[in-house]
Design a protein around this motif. Structure first.
Motif, PDB file in Angstrom:
ATOM      1  N   LEU A 101       1.011  -1.258  -0.043  1.00 44.00           N
ATOM      2  CA  LEU A 101       0.264   0.566  -0.471  1.00 44.00           C
ATOM      3  C   LEU A 101       0.887   1.451  -0.022  1.00 44.00           C
ATOM      4  N   ALA A 102       1.884   1.159   0.750  1.00 44.48           N
ATOM      5  CA  ALA A 102       2.527   2.380   0.563  1.00 44.48           C
ATOM      6  C   ALA A 102       3.103   2.598  -0.638  1.00 44.48           C
ATOM      7  N   GLU A 103       4.312   1.494  -1.288  1.00 44.15           N
ATOM      8  CA  GLU A 103       4.181   2.189  -3.145  1.00 44.15           C
ATOM      9  C   GLU A 103       3.333   2.568  -3.823  1.00 44.15           C
ATOM     10  N   ALA A 104       1.784   1.524  -3.198  1.00 41.96           N
ATOM     11  CA  ALA A 104       0.830   2.185  -4.556  1.00 41.96           C
ATOM     12  C   ALA A 104       0.400   3.013  -4.445  1.00 41.96           C
ATOM     13  N   ARG A 105       0.204   4.188  -3.187  1.00 42.61           N
ATOM     14  CA  ARG A 105       0.032   4.454  -2.633  1.00 42.61           C
ATOM     15  C   ARG A 105       1.085   6.871  -3.262  1.00 42.61           C
ATOM     16  N   LEU A 106       2.471   6.404  -4.448  1.00 44.35           N
ATOM     17  CA  LEU A 106       2.892   7.111  -4.484  1.00 44.35           C
ATOM     18  C   LEU A 106       2.926   7.450  -5.711  1.00 44.35           C
ATOM     19  N   VAL A 107       1.313   6.602  -6.579  1.00 43.85           N
ATOM     20  CA  VAL A 107       0.619   7.009  -7.591  1.00 43.85           C
ATOM     21  C   VAL A 107      -0.737   7.571  -6.866  1.00 43.85           C
ATOM     22  N   ASP A 108      -0.483   9.350  -7.736  1.00 45.71           N
ATOM     23  CA  ASP A 108      -1.769   9.860  -7.871  1.00 45.71           C
ATOM     24  C   ASP A 108      -3.322   9.828  -8.715  1.00 45.71           C
TER      25      ASP A 108
ATOM     26  N   PRO B  56      11.905   5.210   9.271  1.00 52.52           N
ATOM     27  CA  PRO B  56      12.537   5.283   7.942  1.00 52.52           C
ATOM     28  C   PRO B  56      13.968   4.930   7.940  1.00 52.52           C
ATOM     29  N   PRO B  57      14.825   4.242   8.272  1.00 48.40           N
ATOM     30  CA  PRO B  57      16.127   4.525   8.143  1.00 48.40           C
ATOM     31  C   PRO B  57      16.585   5.282   7.892  1.00 48.40           C
ATOM     32  N   ALA B  58      17.395   6.611   8.238  1.00 52.21           N
ATOM     33  CA  ALA B  58      17.909   7.713   8.104  1.00 52.21           C
ATOM     34  C   ALA B  58      18.960   7.499   6.904  1.00 52.21           C
TER      35      ALA B  58
ATOM     36  N   VAL C 174       9.610  -2.720 -10.417  1.00 50.34           N
ATOM     37  CA  VAL C 174      10.231  -3.910 -10.885  1.00 50.34           C
ATOM     38  C   VAL C 174      10.893  -4.864 -10.629  1.00 50.34           C
ATOM     39  N   ALA C 175      11.877  -4.383 -10.545  1.00 53.44           N
ATOM     40  CA  ALA C 175      13.562  -5.038  -9.849  1.00 53.44           C
ATOM     41  C   ALA C 175      12.633  -5.436  -8.633  1.00 53.44           C
TER      42      ALA C 175
ATOM     43  N   GLY D 160      11.885  -2.028  -0.896  1.00 54.58           N
ATOM     44  CA  GLY D 160      12.669  -2.453   0.694  1.00 54.58           C
ATOM     45  C   GLY D 160      10.664  -1.641   1.309  1.00 54.58           C
ATOM     46  N   ASP D 161      10.845  -1.853   2.551  1.00 48.90           N
ATOM     47  CA  ASP D 161      10.271  -1.837   3.401  1.00 48.90           C
ATOM     48  C   ASP D 161       9.575  -0.756   3.094  1.00 48.90           C
ATOM     49  N   PHE D 162      10.273   0.705   2.483  1.00 47.38           N
ATOM     50  CA  PHE D 162       9.689   1.683   2.785  1.00 47.38           C
ATOM     51  C   PHE D 162      10.062   2.677   1.469  1.00 47.38           C
ATOM     52  N   PRO D 163       9.119   2.561   0.793  1.00 44.90           N
ATOM     53  CA  PRO D 163       8.803   2.605  -0.671  1.00 44.90           C
ATOM     54  C   PRO D 163       8.954   4.791  -0.881  1.00 44.90           C
ATOM     55  N   ARG D 164       9.573   5.457  -0.902  1.00 46.66           N
ATOM     56  CA  ARG D 164       9.353   6.200  -1.455  1.00 46.66           C
ATOM     57  C   ARG D 164       9.842   6.706  -3.200  1.00 46.66           C
ATOM     58  N   LEU D 165       9.606   7.396  -3.400  1.00 47.10           N
ATOM     59  CA  LEU D 165      10.156   7.552  -4.728  1.00 47.10           C
ATOM     60  C   LEU D 165      12.106   8.665  -3.939  1.00 47.10           C
TER      61      LEU D 165
END
Length: 505
Positions: free
Chosen positions: A145-152, A185-187, A255-256, A260-265
């Motif tokens: 869900l965190a990755e999916a919410r990068l799409v508006d 999230p890790p720094a 795709v690759a 990770g666990d903390f997806p971000r742009l």
């Protein structure tokens, strides 16, 4: 019993295509399940996963003839991302859930036998494709869900179990709208500082020019002189990715499976440094069925560093030539041809010979061995590399005089040079000097003969090729941008020619 449909997305490289899933549940005949539409082995097994997941919800599996069709039927389908959509289509066709929420919605996720929804790769490009196709809602695994919410522009729901999706379709419950808190999230690690590199003024300048113009670079020198240290500091000199490129790079990471666990742009230019033992498929991309992206695609809009380049072998190095020239790779396999983006900066580091002594006079290699070793960097490959530099042996462990410039100062100069280039080329659609075609540099932006006289003599003497002359012009424009000038002068062209000195490689 009826005919119902829902939607999923097929990934074709880093792009997606909408797939219509039809479920036809009819009484009469022996109970059976048919899956149509060129599924691969993993998708063919979805019949058993979906059936077990539905029965363990618990819901009733229709004991009749079930036909599932994936359209476009002629397009190969691969992977397990269709499981959730198949389950929803069967339940709706069996009239166990209403179908009004299936309209304009895509369902992405792999089903466990107990009904849990597992994450899948490629959520980001899949949702971008769904948005382009006009879909208004998407149901994805809660873990993604965190990755999916990068799409508006599309309404995103998350689910942990198939029973949650069934309750949502029946309007008896809600799905997740926000991802669960995974903790702090890790720094983000700051890039290594250029001030850590001892000496090497020529190589430092070549690195700055490479960053300012997006040029390829090869460094030749004995071990321990800082080739790898310099290469690792190149990505820290590059500016932050603009939004369009950031989304593009993040989709490749999705795709690759590298978000990770903390997806971000992804805002910073990627840095990819594969081991010299990698295969051609790992470098360029490959695999059976539909090809997977390789290191050149994962380095898109960033830096691909090949340490000990001569150890890679001729076949691997020559495979880079098309990607360097065109900024993409086209991979033809059994199930189709895919085009992956590969617009990266190539940085190669190599020793001058197999024995690689600290001092050149201590070399024990025969002249033929030296030529054979460096000959793995072929002329056609080196012709596509703009900058070549020789590394000096380190003569002192303590810097004399002022401390060398750090990354921040060099990055500021690079940003100013890149901004000058962007403003100059923006109406043509180019971002950096390295992207400008040679025809444009020779016609619309031709330099006076006084500036290109040395270049003309080099062509006449056969010292450089026509492609090499075009690359010299690109480097000359970069040098002018770093000096804050409107157009390159004769000194800039001469300096660009020095960067292509064959004795440096």
């Amino acid at each position: 019993m009826a005919l119902r449909r829902t939607w999923a997305v097929a990934l074709l490289g880093v792009d997606g295509a909408l797939v219509e899933i039809e479920a036809d549940v009819r009484k009469g005949g022996l109970p059976s399940v048919s899956l149509l539409g060129l599924p691969d082995s993993a998708l063919q097994e979805a019949k058993n996963r979906v059936r077990s997941a539905i029965q363990n919800c618990p819901e009733e599996w229709p004991e009749c003839c079930v036909t599932l069709a994936l359209s476009p039927a002629a397009m190969p389908k691969a992977g397990t991302t269709y499981d959730l959509a198949l389950a929803c289509a069967v339940l709706s066709a069996a009239e166990l859930v209403p179908g009004h929420r299936l309209v304009d919605a895509v369902f992405l996720g792999e089903l466990a036998l107990d009904g849990r929804i597992r994450p899948v790769r490629g959520l980001l490009p899949a949702l971008l494709a769904a948005r382009r196709a006009g879909m208004r809602r998407a149901v994805v695994p809660a873990a993604g869900l965190a990755e999916a919410r990068l799409v508006d522009g599309i309404e995103i729901f998350g689910a942990e179990h198939l029973r949650d999706v069934v309750a949502w379709l029946r309007e008896l419950g809600d799905l997740l709208r926000y991802p669960p808190d995974p903790g702090e999230p890790p720094a983000e690690q700051s890039p290594p500082d250029l001030a850590d590199v001892l000496g090497q003024p020529e190589a430092r300048w070549a690195l700055e020019v490479a960053a300012a113009g997006g040029h390829h670079l090869v460094m030749v020198g004995p071990p321990g002189t800082g080739k790898t240290m310099l290469a690792k500091r190149l990505s820290g000199l590059l500016p932050e990715l603009p939004p369009a490129e950031s989304l593009e790079v993040t989709a490749i990471g999705s795709v690759a499976g590298e978000l990770g666990d903390f997806p971000r742009l992804v805002r910073t230019a990627p840095f990819v440094a594969p081991h010299p033992s990698l295969s051609i498929a790992a470098l360029i991309g490959g695999g059976s069925g539909l090809a997977r992206p390789g290191a050149v695609t994962r380095a898109h809009r960033g830096v691909l560093f090949l340490d000990e380049a001569c150890e890679l072998g001729v076949k691997r190095l020559e495979a880079l030539r098309t990607a360097l020239e065109e900024g993409e790779v086209r991979l033809a396999r059994r199930d189709g041809t895919l085009c992956y983006p590969a617009r990266f900066q190539l940085v190669m580091a190599t020793n001058p010979c197999p024995c690689a002594p600290v001092r050149e006079i201590d070399c024990q290699c025969a002249p033929q061995a030296r030529r054979r070793y460096l000959g793995k960097l072929s002329g056609p490959l080196l012709d596509r590399v703009d900058l070549r530099v020789r590394m000096r042996p380190i003569t002192a462990m303590v810097e004399r005089g002022d401390r060398p410039e750090g990354t921040a100062a060099v990055r500021a100069r690079v940003a100013r040079a890149r901004e000058r280039a962007r403003l100059r080329w923006e109406e043509h659609g180019w971002q950096t000097n390295s992207e400008v075609p040679g025809t444009a540099l020779r016609r619309e932006f031709a330099l006076p003969t006084t500036a290109t006289a040395l270049l003309d003599r080099g062509l006449e003497a056969g010292a450089i090729t026509a492609r090499g002359a075009d690359r010299c012009l690109r480097v000359a424009w970069t040098l002018a941008d770093l000096d804050g000038l409107e157009r390159p002068e004769a000194d800039h062209v001469a300096a660009a020619l020095e960067f292509r000195d064959r004795r440096a490689a």
